[in-house]
Write a protein that holds these residues in place. Structure first.
Motif, PDB file in Angstrom:
ATOM      1  N   LEU A  77       0.822  -1.203   0.000  1.00  0.00           N
ATOM      2  CA  LEU A  77       0.000   0.000   0.000  1.00  0.00           C
ATOM      3  C   LEU A  77       0.861   1.260   0.000  1.00  0.00           C
ATOM      4  CD1 LEU A  77      -2.717  -0.927   2.649  1.00  0.00           C
ATOM      5  CD2 LEU A  77      -2.973  -0.896   0.183  1.00  0.00           C
ATOM      6  N   THR A  78       0.311   2.310  -0.603  1.00  0.00           N
ATOM      7  CA  THR A  78       0.960   3.605  -0.502  1.00  0.00           C
ATOM      8  C   THR A  78       0.697   4.168   0.888  1.00  0.00           C
ATOM      9  OG1 THR A  78      -0.967   4.827  -1.271  1.00  0.00           O
ATOM     10  CG2 THR A  78       0.580   4.047  -2.956  1.00  0.00           C
ATOM     11  N   GLU A  79       1.375   5.231   1.243  1.00  0.00           N
ATOM     12  CA  GLU A  79       1.212   5.817   2.575  1.00  0.00           C
ATOM     13  C   GLU A  79      -0.224   6.300   2.799  1.00  0.00           C
ATOM     14  OE1 GLU A  79       3.118   9.353   5.291  1.00  0.00           O
ATOM     15  OE2 GLU A  79       4.286   8.539   3.647  1.00  0.00           O
ATOM     16  N   GLU A  80      -0.821   6.904   1.781  1.00  0.00           N
ATOM     17  CA  GLU A  80      -2.198   7.393   1.905  1.00  0.00           C
ATOM     18  C   GLU A  80      -3.173   6.235   2.096  1.00  0.00           C
ATOM     19  OE1 GLU A  80      -5.480   9.606  -0.894  1.00  0.00           O
ATOM     20  OE2 GLU A  80      -3.393  10.194  -1.108  1.00  0.00           O
ATOM     21  N   GLU A  81      -2.996   5.180   1.333  1.00  0.00           N
ATOM     22  CA  GLU A  81      -3.871   4.016   1.466  1.00  0.00           C
ATOM     23  C   GLU A  81      -3.688   3.356   2.828  1.00  0.00           C
ATOM     24  OE1 GLU A  81      -4.105   2.502  -3.160  1.00  0.00           O
ATOM     25  OE2 GLU A  81      -2.400   1.902  -1.924  1.00  0.00           O
ATOM     26  N   LEU A  82      -2.455   3.308   3.313  1.00  0.00           N
ATOM     27  CA  LEU A  82      -2.169   2.710   4.615  1.00  0.00           C
ATOM     28  C   LEU A  82      -2.842   3.506   5.727  1.00  0.00           C
ATOM     29  CD1 LEU A  82      -0.698   0.463   6.097  1.00  0.00           C
ATOM     30  CD2 LEU A  82       1.313   1.929   6.194  1.00  0.00           C
TER      31      LEU A  82
END
Length: 53
Positions: free
Chosen positions: A18-23
């Protein structure tokens, strides 16, 4: 009764990709689920504290 921990490797791999935003969204969702479970579990105690005042 405690739950035995179970590891879902597919979920672990998805979390790592996951990207940081998705995480952040996943962590927020987990937090909301935890708070909901706690509220349901301790609902009677919350009600006692709120109505005692």
């Amino acid at each position: 009764m405690k739950k035995t921990p179970s590891i879902d490797y597919n979920e672990e791999f998805e979390l790592q990709l996951l990207t940081e935003e998705e995480l952040d969204k996943v962590k927020a969702k987990s937090f909301i689920n935890l708070m909901s479970e706690m509220f349901l579990k301790y609902e009677t105690e919350f009600e006692k504290v709120v109505t005692a005042k």
